[in-house]
Design a protein around this motif. Structure first.
Motif, short mmCIF file in Angstrom:
data_model
loop_
_atom_site.label_atom_id
_atom_site.label_comp_id
_atom_site.label_asym_id
_atom_site.label_seq_id
_atom_site.Cartn_x
_atom_site.Cartn_y
_atom_site.Cartn_z
N VAL A 85 -5.28 -0.79 -1.19
CA VAL A 85 -5.37 -1.46 -2.50
C VAL A 85 -4.22 -2.45 -2.66
O VAL A 85 -4.43 -3.60 -3.05
CB VAL A 85 -5.36 -0.42 -3.65
CG1 VAL A 85 -5.31 -1.12 -5.00
CG2 VAL A 85 -6.58 0.48 -3.55
N ILE A 86 -3.01 -2.02 -2.32
CA ILE A 86 -1.84 -2.89 -2.43
C ILE A 86 -1.98 -4.09 -1.49
O ILE A 86 -1.69 -5.23 -1.85
CB ILE A 86 -0.54 -2.11 -2.10
CG1 ILE A 86 -0.32 -0.99 -3.11
CG2 ILE A 86 0.66 -3.04 -2.07
CD1 ILE A 86 -0.23 -1.43 -4.55
N CYS A 90 -1.86 -7.94 -2.79
CA CYS A 90 -0.77 -8.81 -2.33
C CYS A 90 -1.29 -9.94 -1.44
O CYS A 90 -0.78 -11.06 -1.48
CB CYS A 90 0.29 -8.00 -1.58
SG CYS A 90 1.23 -6.90 -2.67
N LYS A 91 -2.31 -9.66 -0.65
CA LYS A 91 -2.90 -10.68 0.21
C LYS A 91 -3.52 -11.77 -0.65
O LYS A 91 -3.43 -12.96 -0.36
CB LYS A 91 -3.97 -10.03 1.09
CG LYS A 91 -4.39 -10.85 2.29
CD LYS A 91 -5.35 -10.05 3.15
CE LYS A 91 -5.77 -10.85 4.36
NZ LYS A 91 -6.73 -10.11 5.20
N ASP A 92 -4.14 -11.33 -1.75
CA ASP A 92 -4.77 -12.25 -2.68
C ASP A 92 -3.73 -13.19 -3.29
O ASP A 92 -4.00 -14.35 -3.56
CB ASP A 92 -5.47 -11.45 -3.79
CG ASP A 92 -6.50 -12.28 -4.52
OD1 ASP A 92 -7.22 -13.04 -3.86
OD2 ASP A 92 -6.59 -12.18 -5.76
N LYS A 93 -2.51 -12.67 -3.48
CA LYS A 93 -1.44 -13.47 -4.08
C LYS A 93 -0.43 -13.95 -3.03
O LYS A 93 0.55 -14.59 -3.34
CB LYS A 93 -0.70 -12.65 -5.14
CG LYS A 93 -1.57 -12.23 -6.32
CD LYS A 93 -0.73 -11.48 -7.34
CE LYS A 93 -1.54 -11.10 -8.56
NZ LYS A 93 -2.52 -10.04 -8.34
N GLU A 99 4.58 -6.89 -0.58
CA GLU A 99 3.64 -5.88 -0.09
C GLU A 99 4.37 -4.81 0.73
O GLU A 99 4.15 -3.62 0.55
CB GLU A 99 2.57 -6.55 0.78
CG GLU A 99 1.58 -5.57 1.38
CD GLU A 99 0.68 -6.20 2.44
OE1 GLU A 99 0.07 -5.43 3.20
OE2 GLU A 99 0.61 -7.44 2.52
N GLN A 100 5.25 -5.26 1.61
CA GLN A 100 6.01 -4.31 2.45
C GLN A 100 6.86 -3.38 1.60
O GLN A 100 6.94 -2.18 1.84
CB GLN A 100 6.89 -5.08 3.43
CG GLN A 100 6.07 -5.82 4.50
CD GLN A 100 6.93 -6.77 5.32
OE1 GLN A 100 8.07 -7.07 4.97
NE2 GLN A 100 6.37 -7.26 6.42
#
Length: 207
Positions: A85-86, A90-93, A99-100
């Motif tokens: 989910v994270i 984070c990939k979207d933004k 993210e890490q």
């Protein structure tokens, strides 16, 4: 590889320039993996595509992350689902460093809901919701609808069908979806003007 993808795009655009429509073009691939790769590339280039693999709801990233969220909601110790989910958010933004850090805090004992709160996403009273309302709330809070409207709509149709047939809870739904997901797909009109992608195996009747 990248060369094959760019060549495919080039030939499609040349065909369109020569008076053909997208619906008159078909791409044959060795297997499902290649079909999904080409479908993803062409869609990213704004070329409409139809393939049985790309139309499967389970191959859509937003539907996938919604199911991962439901899996986590069922089992709050499932860090893999929480990380998925994270990763999506984070990939979207494009927040790679963030993210890490957030995934690291998951492994140190923070719940997904605490981590989401850091991203400004607050969930309340989810335990009192039925499966349909739980999905609706999750879609809205995680902003899964944008660019995935049809996939999400068809997934919610599946949820509704489950509730009509089974009238059961989240655990039962996830078990049901595990068996259903390889068949549930987006349904589009036959006359849709889009490039068709087929595997050689499925196209043998064309010989």
């Amino acid at each position: 590889n990248d060369k094959n993808l760019t060549h495919t795009e080039k030939y499609i655009l040349e065909a369109i320039k020569n008076g053909y429509s997208f619906g008159e073009i078909c791409i044959l691939c060795r297997g499902n993996k290649h079909g999904i790769e080409i479908a993803k590339y062409l869609t990213g280039k704004g070329i409409p595509v139809v393939s049985s693999e790309s139309l499967l709801l389970m191959n859509n990233s937003a539907v996938n992350v919604l199911v991962q969220f439901l899996e986590y909601f069922k089992n709050r110790s499932n860090i893999i689902c929480a990380a998925a989910v994270i990763n999506y958010l984070c990939k979207d933004k494009r927040l790679i460093i963030e993210e890490q850090r957030l995934i690291s805090s998951l492994t140190k004992g923070k719940t997904l809901f605490e981590v989401l709160s850091e991203l400004g996403i607050e969930f309340k009273n989810l335990d009192s919701l039925n499966i349909f309302d739980l999905c609706t709330e999750s879609i809205n809070k995680l902003k899964l609808i944008h660019g995935n409207e049809n996939y999400i709509r068809f997934f919610m149709d599946e949820v509704h069908e489950f509730m009509v047939q089974q009238n059961s809870g989240l655990m039962e739904f996830l078990e049901w979806w595990e068996h259903r997901k390889s068949h549930a797909s987006l349904i589009i009109p036959e006359e849709t003007d889009a490039v068709k992608i087929m595997t050689v195996h499925k196209s043998k009747g064309l010989e």
